[in-house]
Write a protein that holds these residues in place. Structure first.
Motif, PDB file in Angstrom:
ATOM      1  N   LEU A  93       0.861  -1.188   0.000  1.00 13.37           N
ATOM      2  CA  LEU A  93       0.000   0.000   0.000  1.00 13.37           C
ATOM      3  C   LEU A  93       0.896   1.237   0.000  1.00 13.37           C
ATOM      4  CD1 LEU A  93      -2.342  -1.502   2.655  1.00 13.37           C
ATOM      5  CD2 LEU A  93      -3.242  -0.551   0.518  1.00 13.37           C
ATOM      6  N   LEU A  94       0.522   2.227  -0.811  1.00 14.55           N
ATOM      7  CA  LEU A  94       1.348   3.441  -0.949  1.00 14.55           C
ATOM      8  C   LEU A  94       0.645   4.612  -0.278  1.00 14.55           C
ATOM      9  CD1 LEU A  94       1.996   2.973  -4.796  1.00 14.55           C
ATOM     10  CD2 LEU A  94       3.468   2.193  -2.907  1.00 14.55           C
ATOM     11  N   THR A  95       1.400   5.454   0.429  1.00 15.15           N
ATOM     12  CA  THR A  95       0.778   6.602   1.116  1.00 15.15           C
ATOM     13  C   THR A  95       1.139   7.922   0.434  1.00 15.15           C
ATOM     14  OG1 THR A  95       2.651   6.808   2.634  1.00 15.15           O
ATOM     15  CG2 THR A  95       0.814   5.466   3.378  1.00 15.15           C
ATOM     16  N   ASN A  96       0.332   8.962   0.728  1.00 11.08           N
ATOM     17  CA  ASN A  96       0.639  10.301   0.199  1.00 11.08           C
ATOM     18  C   ASN A  96       1.728  10.968   1.044  1.00 11.08           C
ATOM     19  OD1 ASN A  96      -0.664  11.029   2.516  1.00 11.08           O
ATOM     20  ND2 ASN A  96      -2.217  12.327   1.549  1.00 11.08           N
ATOM     21  N   ALA A  97       2.069  12.232   0.684  1.00  9.53           N
ATOM     22  CA  ALA A  97       3.202  12.903   1.336  1.00  9.53           C
ATOM     23  C   ALA A  97       2.965  13.071   2.837  1.00  9.53           C
ATOM     24  CB  ALA A  97       3.446  14.253   0.673  1.00  9.53           C
ATOM     25  N   SER A  98       1.715  13.351   3.226  1.00 12.89           N
ATOM     26  CA  SER A  98       1.465  13.567   4.662  1.00 12.89           C
ATOM     27  C   SER A  98       1.420  12.238   5.424  1.00 12.89           C
ATOM     28  CB  SER A  98       0.133  14.296   4.859  1.00 12.89           C
ATOM     29  OG  SER A  98      -0.929  13.413   4.567  1.00 12.89           O
ATOM     30  N   GLY A  99       1.280  11.149   4.694  1.00 14.89           N
ATOM     31  CA  GLY A  99       1.183   9.841   5.348  1.00 14.89           C
ATOM     32  C   GLY A  99      -0.193   9.568   5.924  1.00 14.89           C
ATOM     33  N   LYS A 100      -1.174  10.423   5.607  1.00 18.72           N
ATOM     34  CA  LYS A 100      -2.511  10.229   6.187  1.00 18.72           C
ATOM     35  C   LYS A 100      -3.451   9.457   5.269  1.00 18.72           C
ATOM     36  CE  LYS A 100      -4.048  11.547   9.598  1.00 18.72           C
ATOM     37  NZ  LYS A 100      -4.118  10.683  10.805  1.00 18.72           N
ATOM     38  N   ALA A 116       5.769  -0.791   4.803  1.00 16.85           N
ATOM     39  CA  ALA A 116       6.568   0.189   5.564  1.00 16.85           C
ATOM     40  C   ALA A 116       7.205   1.188   4.594  1.00 16.85           C
ATOM     41  CB  ALA A 116       7.655  -0.546   6.345  1.00 16.85           C
ATOM     42  N   ASN A 117       7.273   2.445   5.006  1.00 17.37           N
ATOM     43  CA  ASN A 117       7.942   3.467   4.194  1.00 17.37           C
ATOM     44  C   ASN A 117       8.595   4.474   5.148  1.00 17.37           C
ATOM     45  OD1 ASN A 117       5.888   5.174   5.113  1.00 17.37           O
ATOM     46  ND2 ASN A 117       4.625   4.850   3.302  1.00 17.37           N
ATOM     47  N   ALA A 118       9.065   5.582   4.607  1.00 15.78           N
ATOM     48  CA  ALA A 118       9.808   6.523   5.466  1.00 15.78           C
ATOM     49  C   ALA A 118       8.940   7.048   6.607  1.00 15.78           C
ATOM     50  CB  ALA A 118      10.328   7.680   4.616  1.00 15.78           C
ATOM     51  N   GLN A 119       7.642   7.275   6.301  1.00 13.55           N
ATOM     52  CA  GLN A 119       6.771   7.783   7.382  1.00 13.55           C
ATOM     53  C   GLN A 119       6.401   6.696   8.384  1.00 13.55           C
ATOM     54  OE1 GLN A 119       4.693   8.695   4.198  1.00 13.55           O
ATOM     55  NE2 GLN A 119       4.639  10.922   4.378  1.00 13.55           N
ATOM     56  N   TYR A 120       6.356   5.484   7.894  1.00 18.07           N
ATOM     57  CA  TYR A 120       5.942   4.356   8.751  1.00 18.07           C
ATOM     58  C   TYR A 120       7.014   3.263   8.689  1.00 18.07           C
ATOM     59  CZ  TYR A 120       1.291   6.508   8.724  1.00 18.07           C
ATOM     60  OH  TYR A 120       0.249   7.373   8.869  1.00 18.07           O
ATOM     61  N   PRO A 121       8.186   3.526   9.282  1.00 19.42           N
ATOM     62  CA  PRO A 121       9.285   2.557   9.154  1.00 19.42           C
ATOM     63  C   PRO A 121       8.959   1.200   9.788  1.00 19.42           C
ATOM     64  CG  PRO A 121       9.868   4.348  10.654  1.00 19.42           C
ATOM     65  CD  PRO A 121       8.577   4.723  10.033  1.00 19.42           C
ATOM     66  N   GLU A 122       8.056   1.175  10.745  1.00 24.52           N
ATOM     67  CA  GLU A 122       7.714  -0.101  11.410  1.00 24.52           C
ATOM     68  C   GLU A 122       6.482  -0.762  10.802  1.00 24.52           C
ATOM     69  OE1 GLU A 122       9.752  -1.302  13.616  1.00 24.52           O
ATOM     70  OE2 GLU A 122      10.965   0.531  13.562  1.00 24.52           O
ATOM     71  N   GLY A 123       6.036  -0.253   9.657  1.00 27.55           N
ATOM     72  CA  GLY A 123       4.833  -0.819   9.029  1.00 27.55           C
ATOM     73  C   GLY A 123       3.689   0.165   9.105  1.00 27.55           C
ATOM     74  N   LEU A 124       2.797   0.079   8.114  1.00 26.79           N
ATOM     75  CA  LEU A 124       1.670   1.023   8.057  1.00 26.79           C
ATOM     76  C   LEU A 124       0.759   0.879   9.265  1.00 26.79           C
ATOM     77  CD1 LEU A 124      -0.005   1.231   4.539  1.00 26.79           C
ATOM     78  CD2 LEU A 124       1.661   2.754   5.625  1.00 26.79           C
ATOM     79  N   ALA A 125       0.187   2.004   9.677  1.00 26.23           N
ATOM     80  CA  ALA A 125      -0.833   2.029  10.735  1.00 26.23           C
ATOM     81  C   ALA A 125      -0.297   1.517  12.070  1.00 26.23           C
ATOM     82  CB  ALA A 125      -2.049   1.204  10.297  1.00 26.23           C
ATOM     83  N   GLY A 153       2.542   0.469  17.676  1.00 24.92           N
ATOM     84  CA  GLY A 153       3.511  -0.630  17.790  1.00 24.92           C
ATOM     85  C   GLY A 153       2.838  -1.991  17.911  1.00 24.92           C
ATOM     86  N   LEU A 154       1.517  -2.025  17.661  1.00 21.85           N
ATOM     87  CA  LEU A 154       0.782  -3.276  17.903  1.00 21.85           C
ATOM     88  C   LEU A 154       0.502  -4.091  16.650  1.00 21.85           C
ATOM     89  CD1 LEU A 154      -1.747  -2.019  20.616  1.00 21.85           C
ATOM     90  CD2 LEU A 154       0.035  -3.743  20.902  1.00 21.85           C
ATOM     91  N   VAL A 155       0.904  -3.592  15.469  1.00 27.63           N
ATOM     92  CA  VAL A 155       0.624  -4.355  14.244  1.00 27.63           C
ATOM     93  C   VAL A 155       1.296  -5.719  14.327  1.00 27.63           C
ATOM     94  CG1 VAL A 155       1.094  -4.474  11.744  1.00 27.63           C
ATOM     95  CG2 VAL A 155       0.148  -2.383  12.751  1.00 27.63           C
ATOM     96  N   GLY A 156       0.506  -6.755  14.193  1.00 23.05           N
ATOM     97  CA  GLY A 156       1.013  -8.139  14.238  1.00 23.05           C
ATOM     98  C   GLY A 156       1.008  -8.748  15.626  1.00 23.05           C
ATOM     99  N   ARG A 157       0.799  -7.926  16.647  1.00 23.87           N
ATOM    100  CA  ARG A 157       0.876  -8.462  18.026  1.00 23.87           C
ATOM    101  C   ARG A 157      -0.471  -9.038  18.477  1.00 23.87           C
ATOM    102  NH1 ARG A 157       5.660  -7.275  20.644  1.00 23.87           N
ATOM    103  NH2 ARG A 157       6.923  -5.656  19.663  1.00 23.87           N
ATOM    104  N   ASN A 158      -0.435  -9.775  19.573  1.00 21.62           N
ATOM    105  CA  ASN A 158      -1.632 -10.412  20.133  1.00 21.62           C
ATOM    106  C   ASN A 158      -2.259 -11.403  19.153  1.00 21.62           C
ATOM    107  OD1 ASN A 158      -1.722  -8.999  22.729  1.00 21.62           O
ATOM    108  ND2 ASN A 158      -2.072  -7.185  21.457  1.00 21.62           N
ATOM    109  N   TYR A 159      -1.399 -12.127  18.436  1.00 19.25           N
ATOM    110  CA  TYR A 159      -1.876 -13.197  17.558  1.00 19.25           C
ATOM    111  C   TYR A 159      -2.528 -14.289  18.405  1.00 19.25           C
ATOM    112  CZ  TYR A 159      -1.489 -17.310  14.478  1.00 19.25           C
ATOM    113  OH  TYR A 159      -1.738 -18.437  13.739  1.00 19.25           O
TER     114      TYR A 159
END
Ligand SMILES: Cc1cc2nc3c(=O)[nH]c(=O)nc-3n(C[C@H](O)[C@H](O)[C@H](O)COP(=O)(O)OP(=O)(O)OC[C@H]3O[C@@H](n4cnc5c(N)ncnc54)[C@H](O)[C@@H]3O)c2cc1C
Ligand code: SF4
Length: 504
Positions: free
Chosen positions: A232-239, A277-286, A290-296
């Motif tokens: 997924l690609l984000t715009n300049a603001s990352g929103k 993940a991109n420059a605005q979201y180095p740890e992954g989108l959204a 820090g919870l993306v992928g956690r609590n599987y």
């Protein structure tokens, strides 16, 4: 270049139900699926092809993060997702499942919405998925605003007798709600190859037959198969998401929509956000929490096969009986333990052989012809260190330390005592390992606080204005019941919200 109101990625219960709910709304929808339709073919019901050769199972390997061991996950990439293979048991979660509950091994957290909020959507989902059931048998059942759309499936004579014996001993067995086309003139023939097999007659209440095919009758809803969402690609603001990179039949392209809905299943939705993940979201989108992928979570499961020499193989659809007497605890163990439900007959032989490895295949099949087979399922408590991660070359790693095993063992003891009370003597049980991920959920939980959840109560990511996740990822807790109806109900609720955004 086409532009859509909504791109939905994944055609399982989440994505398929959402597409169905958007039909005839005027919305232009592109529904993407990495796999293809499962053909209606003889192999659908061939035990060798399905169970031994794993004909329909995802061919890729995932990795156990604790050991590095590769395993073939019990997951399916095709139109309808895992629902093509499921047992179509469709219980609603209990009212109490939406509230916080202390377990001996940790907290089962509260959901941001209560049962009341989901109740009308449960009713709608039961109609879509042809759910057959009956009220008044299960003491834990939540209230309903309308009766089941179709009457319960009759128990096969063996389980009718077992049910009567259990009632005589003071237990409360009930007909588990099941989604199959057993309506007047319906296509279902109640065969033995349902749970774990695709339906050759398209009679199972799955996301393909009940949602994707009807949805794509609407000329505004287009399905593209063999389309793997890569990034997924984000715009300049990352929103905002401004595009989706896909690989379609070997060709790379970028697709565009106003709103993007990820519905790839709890593991693959995480993988897509991490890959994006991109420059605005180095740890992954959204992932500002820090919870993306956690609590599987994926339930804590065992099989319990109770031998009964008197039983004759009836070779018909078995998955009709369940017991919730220990769901909230018992006189001797005052904590939630979980659910017991009869499982498909044909799996029993395989589990029996694994539990008694000295048996030959013929012996295990013969013994399984004379057994009562029970799936023992407990709540898998959320733990942030249990998570989905990306490994080298984008491979999937799963870290999982079972949390709630003490209560699961208690459930097994209660189940064995119950069966002994009505005369069973010889039983074989087996604990299900990391490969058993059929009820995978959690990983992108919804909540009321952006610091402690990834999604808001309508499954929109807190961080991005036009990105939603509508599959089993949103569960903050796994409860101890089958997940499909709740995924579908929430998809319908989100659809109402999305329809409100059209034209804005
Ligand atoms: C054998 C078996 C028995 C089960 N029995 C029951 C039962 O009786 N009752 C019950 O409630 N539940 C049951 N389940 C669980 C139930 O099937 C799942 O909870 C449910 O189907 C999950 O739906 P989902 O939308 O979250 O994801 P999925 O079903 O995983 O759907 C995700 C879809 O996205 C596609 N996809 C993934 N990644 C990408 C990508 N990058 N690009 C494009 N497409 C992608 C996949 O191919 C798939 O079609 C069972 C599951 C199995 C396997
Ligand atoms: S029991 Fe009915 S729905 Fe299930 S596979 Fe057989 S015919 Fe299909």
């Amino acid at each position: 270049m086409s532009h859509y109101d909504f791109i939905i990625i994944g055609t399982g219960i989440g994505g398929g139900t959402l597409a169905y709910a958007l039909k005839n709304s005027g919305a232009k929808v592109l529904l993407l699926e990495r796999g293809d339709f499962i053909p209606q073919e003889d192999e659908n019901w061939d035990i060798d092809a399905v169970i031994k050769q794993k004909r329909y199972q995802a061919k890729e390997k995932w990795f156990d993060d604790a050991t590095g061991r590769a395993f073939q996950p019990g997951t399916y990439y095709n139109v309808g997702g895992n629902s093509k293979m499921y047992g179509a048991a469709f219980p609603r979660f209990r009212k109490e499942d939406f509230e916080a509950t202390e377990h001996p091994e940790g907290l089962s957290p509260a959901w941001p919405i209560g049962y009341d909020e989901l109740e009308p959507y449960y009713a709608e989902a039961e109609k879509i998925y042809l759910v057959h059931g009956i009220t008044g048998q299960d003491p834990t059942e939540p209230y309903r605003s309308s009766p089941f759309p179709y009457p319960e499936l009759e128990l096969e004579p063996y389980y009718f007798d077992l049910s009567e014996r259990l009632k005589g001993a003071g237990y409360h067995p009930f007909s588990i709600p099941v989604g199959v086309d057993w309506r007047e003139g319906g296509k279902c023939i109640r065969c033995a190859t349902c749970d774990g097999f695709p339906c050759k007659l398209l009679a199972k209440g799955d996301a393909d037959a009940c949602c994707v095919r009807p949805a794509t009758q609407d000329p505004n809803i287009k399905l593209e198969t063999h389309t793997l969402a890569r990034k997924l690609l984000t715009n300049a603001s990352g929103k905002k998401i401004i595009g989706l990179e896909v690989e379609q039949n070997g060709e790379n392209k970028t697709l565009h929509a106003d709103t993007y809905i990820v519905a790839c299943g709890a593991t693959n939705s995480t993988a897509l956000l991490l890959r994006s993940a991109n420059a605005q979201y180095p740890e992954g989108l959204a992932n500002s929490s820090g919870l993306v992928g956690r609590n599987y979570m994926a339930h804590i499961n065992s099989t319990l096969i109770a031998l009964d020499p008197k039983r004759q193989n009836t070779n018909i659809f078995n998955k009709t009986l369940a017991i919730n007497d220990f769901y909230f605890g018992s006189d001797t163990y005052k904590h939630p333990m979980g659910n017991l439900q009869v499982m498909g007959k044909l799996q029993a032989a395989g589990y029996l052989r694994r539990g008694k490895p000295h048996l030959s295949e013929a012996e295990s099949q013969e013994m399984a012809r004379h057994s009562a087979d029970i799936w023992v399922m407990s709540e898998d408590l959320p733990d942030p260190s249990n998570r989905v991660l990306l490994g080298s070359e984008g491979s999937i790693r799963v870290r999982r330390e079972f949390k709630g095993v003490g209560s699961h063992q208690k459930l097994m003891e209660h189940a064995q005592t119950m069966l002994r009370t009505i005369g069973f003597k010889d039983m074989v049980s087996e604990f299900m390992p990391i490969e058993t991920n059929s009820h995978q959920c959690g990983t992108l939980c919804f909540g009321v606080d952006p610091e402690t959840s990834v999604l808001d109560p309508y499954c929109k990511t807190w961080d991005l204005d036009n990105l939603y996740v509508v599959d089993a990822s949103f569960f903050p807790s796994s409860t101890a019941l089958n997940p499909a109806l709740t995924i579908a109900a929430q998809a319908l609720r989100v659809a109402d919200q999305l329809k409100g955004t059209l034209g804005s």
